[in-house]
Design a protein around this motif. Structure first.
Motif, PDB file in Angstrom:
ATOM      1  N   LEU A   1      -5.756   6.787  -7.431  1.00 55.89           N
ATOM      2  CA  LEU A   1      -4.588   6.383  -6.646  1.00 55.89           C
ATOM      3  C   LEU A   1      -4.357   7.336  -5.480  1.00 55.89           C
ATOM      4  CD1 LEU A   1      -2.126   5.401  -9.529  1.00 55.89           C
ATOM      5  CD2 LEU A   1      -3.278   3.856  -7.929  1.00 55.89           C
ATOM      6  N   ALA A   2      -4.577   8.640  -5.725  1.00 55.91           N
ATOM      7  CA  ALA A   2      -4.410   9.621  -4.652  1.00 55.91           C
ATOM      8  C   ALA A   2      -5.436   9.396  -3.550  1.00 55.91           C
ATOM      9  CB  ALA A   2      -4.547  11.036  -5.222  1.00 55.91           C
ATOM     10  N   ALA A   3      -6.676   9.092  -3.947  1.00 47.89           N
ATOM     11  CA  ALA A   3      -7.729   8.843  -2.961  1.00 47.89           C
ATOM     12  C   ALA A   3      -7.433   7.589  -2.152  1.00 47.89           C
ATOM     13  CB  ALA A   3      -9.083   8.708  -3.667  1.00 47.89           C
ATOM     14  N   GLU A   4      -6.926   6.547  -2.844  1.00 45.78           N
ATOM     15  CA  GLU A   4      -6.586   5.307  -2.146  1.00 45.78           C
ATOM     16  C   GLU A   4      -5.429   5.523  -1.184  1.00 45.78           C
ATOM     17  OE1 GLU A   4      -5.797   2.564  -5.258  1.00 45.78           O
ATOM     18  OE2 GLU A   4      -7.925   2.225  -5.740  1.00 45.78           O
ATOM     19  N   ALA A   5      -4.450   6.323  -1.617  1.00 42.19           N
ATOM     20  CA  ALA A   5      -3.295   6.591  -0.757  1.00 42.19           C
ATOM     21  C   ALA A   5      -3.712   7.382   0.482  1.00 42.19           C
ATOM     22  CB  ALA A   5      -2.231   7.360  -1.539  1.00 42.19           C
ATOM     23  N   GLU A   6      -4.624   8.339   0.280  1.00 45.53           N
ATOM     24  CA  GLU A   6      -5.100   9.146   1.411  1.00 45.53           C
ATOM     25  C   GLU A   6      -5.903   8.301   2.384  1.00 45.53           C
ATOM     26  OE1 GLU A   6      -7.793  13.173   2.226  1.00 45.53           O
ATOM     27  OE2 GLU A   6      -7.279  12.544   0.186  1.00 45.53           O
ATOM     28  N   ALA A   7      -6.717   7.390   1.830  1.00 42.39           N
ATOM     29  CA  ALA A   7      -7.557   6.550   2.678  1.00 42.39           C
ATOM     30  C   ALA A   7      -6.742   5.555   3.495  1.00 42.39           C
ATOM     31  CB  ALA A   7      -8.571   5.795   1.820  1.00 42.39           C
ATOM     32  N   SER A   8      -5.611   5.106   2.918  1.00 38.33           N
ATOM     33  CA  SER A   8      -4.787   4.112   3.610  1.00 38.33           C
ATOM     34  C   SER A   8      -3.567   4.732   4.285  1.00 38.33           C
ATOM     35  CB  SER A   8      -4.327   3.036   2.618  1.00 38.33           C
ATOM     36  OG  SER A   8      -3.545   3.625   1.579  1.00 38.33           O
ATOM     37  N   GLY A   9      -3.552   6.066   4.405  1.00 32.64           N
ATOM     38  CA  GLY A   9      -2.410   6.742   4.993  1.00 32.64           C
ATOM     39  C   GLY A   9      -2.269   6.482   6.476  1.00 32.64           C
TER      40      GLY A   9
END
Length: 267
Positions: A250-258
């Motif tokens: 979830l953290a990686a997805e949030a960073e990628a879509s930030g």
């Protein structure tokens, strides 16, 4: 009952989280890594499950009836669910060969039979969901084989509103015209019906997993009562490892879509 089965999941998860926190709070980083590594090794050794032997010969002999049945299921279920968009249909077709998906439950609802000693293998619909043993696995593997590299074609035909007969002609004609060698050493496997309440509880758990993104495991009362503290801590470690992976994803997805800063706004 079904409700108690679901509640046992949360009761056990609560106990597992308590045990996990108690164990990890007293560990340093290196100890935690070692603990997780040891846990993974234990899980791999303890969770080994014997896979039912599946006859390749049986798979070959059920490919035609499986293909025709899957085309019928694809047309019927896609209409019932009013699936029309490409993404929805693609996900639907992906699940046709696995009993873990509602559209693939047919693999556990059918029994492979041979009414005539010299006759072909046929599929017979049963009243409920059966235990998935070698015949159920044979149906899933035959399904995967006949649908291989044909998913896009099936999706496009469903989007175009093609009939069951059209799909059977396009997808199944080749496999159904194949000449098969005589079937030898056929041994029928008894069809064991599962408890409908257990099946219903599993479906409720699957729905919760889809809604929350978390993984749950069903436990029966007898299983929980027989668990030692070591068993509980092992399951706790497994649960914690899964939670860490979810958080990292979830953290990686949030960073990628930030938010991204436009170069024009900086000039």
């Amino acid at each position: 009952g079904t409700g108690s089965c679901t509640l046992l999941i949360f009761c056990l998860r609560s106990r597992l989280h308590t045990a996990t926190h108690s164990a990890l709070l007293v560990m340093g980083a290196s100890q935690t890594r070692a603990f997780v590594a040891a846990t993974v090794a234990l899980l791999l050794s303890q969770n080994h499950v014997a896979v039912a032997e599946v006859s390749k010969e049986v798979i070959e002999h059920v490919k035609c009836p499986v293909c025709e049945l899957v085309m019928k299921e694809a047309v019927t279920l896609s209409k019932e669910r009013n699936l029309k968009d490409e993404d929805g249909l693609a996900d639907f077709v992906d699940g046709l060969c696995t009993m873990k998906k509602p559209e693939g439950k047919w693999t556990a609802r059918h029994d492979i039979v041979r009414r005539d000693p010299a006759g072909p293998l046929t599929l017979e619909l049963q009243e409920g969901i059966g235990k998935c043993k070698s015949e159920c696995l044979a149906l899933q593997r035959a399904c995967n084989a006949v649908l291989k590299n044909k998913d896009e074609t099936i999706v496009s035909m469903l989007m175009a509103g093609k009939s069951e007969a059209d799909l059977k002609t396009k997808i199944c004609k080749k496999v159904c015209s194949k000449k098969l060698s005589p079937l030898k050493n056929w041994v029928d496997e008894p069809y064991w019906m599962r408890d409908p309440k257990e099946v219903e509880a599993e479906e409720r758990v699957a729905k919760m997993e889809a809604e929350t993104g978390q993984k749950y495991k069903m436990w029966h009362r007898d299983e929980i009562a027989s668990m030692s503290q070591a068993d509980i801590e092992l399951e706790a470690a497994k649960d914690a490892l899964g939670a860490q992976r979810r958080e990292a994803r979830l953290a990686a997805e949030a960073e990628a879509s930030g938010p991204r800063v436009s170069l024009d706004s900086e000039l």
